[in-house]
Design a protein around this motif. Structure first.
Motif, PDB file in Angstrom:
ATOM      1  N   ARG A 119      41.393  93.072  56.363  1.00  0.00           N
ATOM      2  CA  ARG A 119      40.258  92.459  55.732  1.00  0.00           C
ATOM      3  C   ARG A 119      39.723  91.126  56.546  1.00  0.00           C
ATOM      4  NH1 ARG A 119      42.747  91.056  50.760  1.00  0.00           N
ATOM      5  NH2 ARG A 119      43.009  88.638  51.539  1.00  0.00           N
ATOM      6  N   LEU A 120      40.621  90.427  56.986  1.00  0.00           N
ATOM      7  CA  LEU A 120      40.283  89.230  57.502  1.00  0.00           C
ATOM      8  C   LEU A 120      39.682  89.512  58.861  1.00  0.00           C
ATOM      9  CD1 LEU A 120      40.176  86.284  58.173  1.00  0.00           C
ATOM     10  CD2 LEU A 120      42.557  86.108  59.125  1.00  0.00           C
ATOM     11  N   PHE A 121      40.231  90.586  59.670  1.00  0.00           N
ATOM     12  CA  PHE A 121      39.691  90.856  60.992  1.00  0.00           C
ATOM     13  C   PHE A 121      38.001  91.528  60.720  1.00  0.00           C
ATOM     14  CE2 PHE A 121      38.510  95.239  63.164  1.00  0.00           C
ATOM     15  CZ  PHE A 121      38.163  94.698  64.352  1.00  0.00           C
ATOM     16  N   TYR A 122      37.822  92.229  59.737  1.00  0.00           N
ATOM     17  CA  TYR A 122      36.363  92.567  59.600  1.00  0.00           C
ATOM     18  C   TYR A 122      35.505  91.732  59.105  1.00  0.00           C
ATOM     19  CZ  TYR A 122      37.753  97.749  60.161  1.00  0.00           C
ATOM     20  OH  TYR A 122      38.136  99.022  60.685  1.00  0.00           O
ATOM     21  N   GLN A 133      54.814  86.280  56.002  1.00  0.00           N
ATOM     22  CA  GLN A 133      54.108  87.476  56.172  1.00  0.00           C
ATOM     23  C   GLN A 133      52.562  87.341  56.175  1.00  0.00           C
ATOM     24  OE1 GLN A 133      55.358  90.478  56.303  1.00  0.00           O
ATOM     25  NE2 GLN A 133      53.110  91.202  55.977  1.00  0.00           N
ATOM     26  N   GLU A 134      52.130  86.284  55.396  1.00  0.00           N
ATOM     27  CA  GLU A 134      50.671  85.873  55.428  1.00  0.00           C
ATOM     28  C   GLU A 134      50.222  85.317  56.856  1.00  0.00           C
ATOM     29  OE1 GLU A 134      47.629  82.907  53.534  1.00  0.00           O
ATOM     30  OE2 GLU A 134      49.368  83.078  52.509  1.00  0.00           O
ATOM     31  N   ALA A 135      51.307  84.505  57.550  1.00  0.00           N
ATOM     32  CA  ALA A 135      51.033  84.018  58.983  1.00  0.00           C
ATOM     33  C   ALA A 135      50.994  85.346  59.795  1.00  0.00           C
ATOM     34  CB  ALA A 135      52.140  83.069  59.465  1.00  0.00           C
ATOM     35  N   VAL A 136      51.833  86.469  59.719  1.00  0.00           N
ATOM     36  CA  VAL A 136      51.753  87.350  60.420  1.00  0.00           C
ATOM     37  C   VAL A 136      50.414  88.355  60.348  1.00  0.00           C
ATOM     38  CG1 VAL A 136      52.934  89.829  60.892  1.00  0.00           C
ATOM     39  CG2 VAL A 136      54.311  87.719  60.708  1.00  0.00           C
ATOM     40  N   GLU A 137      49.871  88.259  59.040  1.00  0.00           N
ATOM     41  CA  GLU A 137      48.777  88.973  58.932  1.00  0.00           C
ATOM     42  C   GLU A 137      47.709  88.227  59.625  1.00  0.00           C
ATOM     43  OE1 GLU A 137      48.325  91.874  57.000  1.00  0.00           O
ATOM     44  OE2 GLU A 137      50.563  92.108  57.245  1.00  0.00           O
ATOM     45  N   LEU A 152      47.999  86.558  62.314  1.00  0.00           N
ATOM     46  CA  LEU A 152      47.823  86.778  63.675  1.00  0.00           C
ATOM     47  C   LEU A 152      47.657  88.040  64.017  1.00  0.00           C
ATOM     48  CD1 LEU A 152      51.414  84.808  64.449  1.00  0.00           C
ATOM     49  CD2 LEU A 152      48.863  84.069  65.244  1.00  0.00           C
ATOM     50  N   ARG A 153      47.932  89.256  63.166  1.00  0.00           N
ATOM     51  CA  ARG A 153      47.416  90.422  63.477  1.00  0.00           C
ATOM     52  C   ARG A 153      45.720  90.584  63.609  1.00  0.00           C
ATOM     53  NH1 ARG A 153      49.260  94.431  59.420  1.00  0.00           N
ATOM     54  NH2 ARG A 153      48.121  95.982  60.831  1.00  0.00           N
TER      55      ARG A 153
END
Length: 312
Positions: A238-241, A285-289, A291-292
Motif C-alpha cells: 500500500r505504501l509502495f503504490y 513490524q510496522e518499521a519492517v513494512e 522498509l519493505r
C-alpha cells in the motif's frame, strides 16, 4: 424496467470479505434500484468474497480476473461492460444511503459542464470525512512530501478547513464514490493504467477539469465509508503504490523535474519519517513494512522512467 440502465455502478473487489456484501445490500435498497446496473470486477480475490453474491433487482454482472490488474484497469473493465449514460465507481467498503445515487445523478446531469461528482463520505463513527481535495500543484506535492503541511507552511491536500456540508466545485473527489458522465469517461480514455492504485482519481479529475468540466461535491449524497477496507491487509505494498503513484502523478502533470524531486523526497523524507513514527510507537513490524515499501520503490525506479516519459 427499461433495457438500458440509468446508472452503471462499478465495484472493484480484492478480498473484500463481508464488506462487499454489505455494499451490495445497500445498493439493493436504493431508490429505483431496478434502473441501476451493478458490475463487480474481482481482482483475483482469495477469500471467496466474489462467490455466491446476493441477488439484486437488476442481475449483477461479475467479471473475474485471473490476476490483480490494479484498480484503474479493473474500473476500465467494469465501465466497458455497461452502457448507462453515467458511471459510478464505488469502493466495496462503502454503504450508500437509499437516495444517494439519485441525488448524485441528478446533480451530475443538471449542468452539462459538470463532469464528475462525489458524495459526502461518513466514517464508521458517523463523522463527515474530509474527502475532497485541492488540485495538486508541483510545489504542494513536494511540500507535503517534506511534511511542511504539518508545520503550516503549505496547505494540506484535503480540504480539512471545510465541513463538506454544502455543494461546491472542488479540485478532486475521492475514488471511493466517483460518478462521471460516460461520454466524458470515454473522451478521457478512462483511468490511466499506469496508476496501479492511488492517485488515479486525482489524475482523472485533473484531466476532466482540463477538458473544461467541473468536479463537484454533492453533500446530499451520503455514503458510509470504512476507509482502506481492503488495502489495509497489504501495508508494505500500500505504501509502495502510494509513493509510486505520487511520483507518476507529479511527472505526468508537472514534468520530470517534479517527479525527480518527489522521488528524492520519498527516500529522504517520507520513508525516514514513517520509520521514525513506527519506532516511536514501538512497532517493529510496522518499521519492517516501511522498509519493505522503500525496497519495492527502489526496485521499481528503473521501470518508472519510461512511464513518465510516455504521454497519454
Amino acid at each position: 424496467m427499461t433495457d438500458r440502465a440509468a446508472l452503471d455502478v462499478v465495484i472493484v473487489n480484492w478480498n473484500g470479505g463481508a464488506l462487499l456484501r454489505a455494499c451490495l445490500a445497500s445498493l439493493a435498497s436504493v431508490r429505483e434500484a431496478a434502473s441501476v446496473q451493478v458490475i463487480v470486477v474481482d481482482n483475483a480475490s482469495q477469500d471467496g468474497s466474489a462467490d455466491d453474491l446476493p441477488a439484486l433487482p437488476r442481475p449483477l454482472r461479475l467479471i473475474r480476473n485471473a490476476e490483480n490488474r490494479g484498480f484503474g484497469r479493473a474500473c476500465d473493465q467494469g465501465a466497458a461492460a455497461g452502457d448507462a449514460p453515467a458511471i459510478l465507481f464505488l469502493n466495496p467498503d462503502t454503504q450508500v444511503a437509499p437516495d444517494a445515487l439519485l441525488v448524485a445523478l441528478d446533480a451530475l446531469m443538471a449542468d452539462p459542464r459538470t463532469g464528475i461528482v462525489g458524495a459526502r463520505l461518513v466514517d464508521p463513527d458517523g463523522r463527515t470525512a474530509r474527502s475532497c481535495a485541492r488540485a495538486p500543484t508541483g510545489l504542494g506535492l513536494l511540500g507535503r512530501a517534506l511534511a511542511l503541511d504539518r508545520l503550516g507552511l503549505v496547505r494540506p491536500h484535503f480540504l480539512r478547513e471545510w465541513d463538506h456540508a454544502d455543494d461546491r466545485a472542488v479540485g478532486q473527489v475521492m475514488g471511493a464514490f466517483l460518478m462521471i458522465r460516460r461520454d466524458l469517461f470515454a473522451a478521457l480514455d478512462g483511468f490511466d493504467p499506469r496508476f496501479f492504485v492511488y492517485w488515479e482519481d486525482a489524475d482523472l479529475c485533473t484531466r476532466a477539469r482540463a477538458a473544461g468540466f467541473s468536479v463537484r461535491h454533492v453533500a446530499g449524497a451520503v455514503a458510509h465509508h470504512v476507509g482502506q477496507g481492503t488495502t489495509r491487509q497489504a501495508r508494505a505494498r500500500r505504501l509502495f503504490y502510494f509513493l509510486r503513484s505520487q511520483i507518476l502523478y507529479a511527472g505526468k502533470h508537472h514534468g520530470p523535474a517534479a517527479a525527480l524531486a518527489l522521488t528524492m523526497a520519498s527516500f529522504c523524507a517520507q520513508v525516514p519519517l514513517r520509520l521514525a513514527l513506527a519506532l516511536a510507537r514501538r512497532s517493529p513490524q510496522e518499521a519492517v513494512e516501511v522498509l519493505r515499501a522503500a525496497g519495492l520503490l527502489a526496485a521499481a525506479l528503473p521501470g518508472l522512467a519510461p512511464k513518465l516519459l510516455r504521454g497519454r
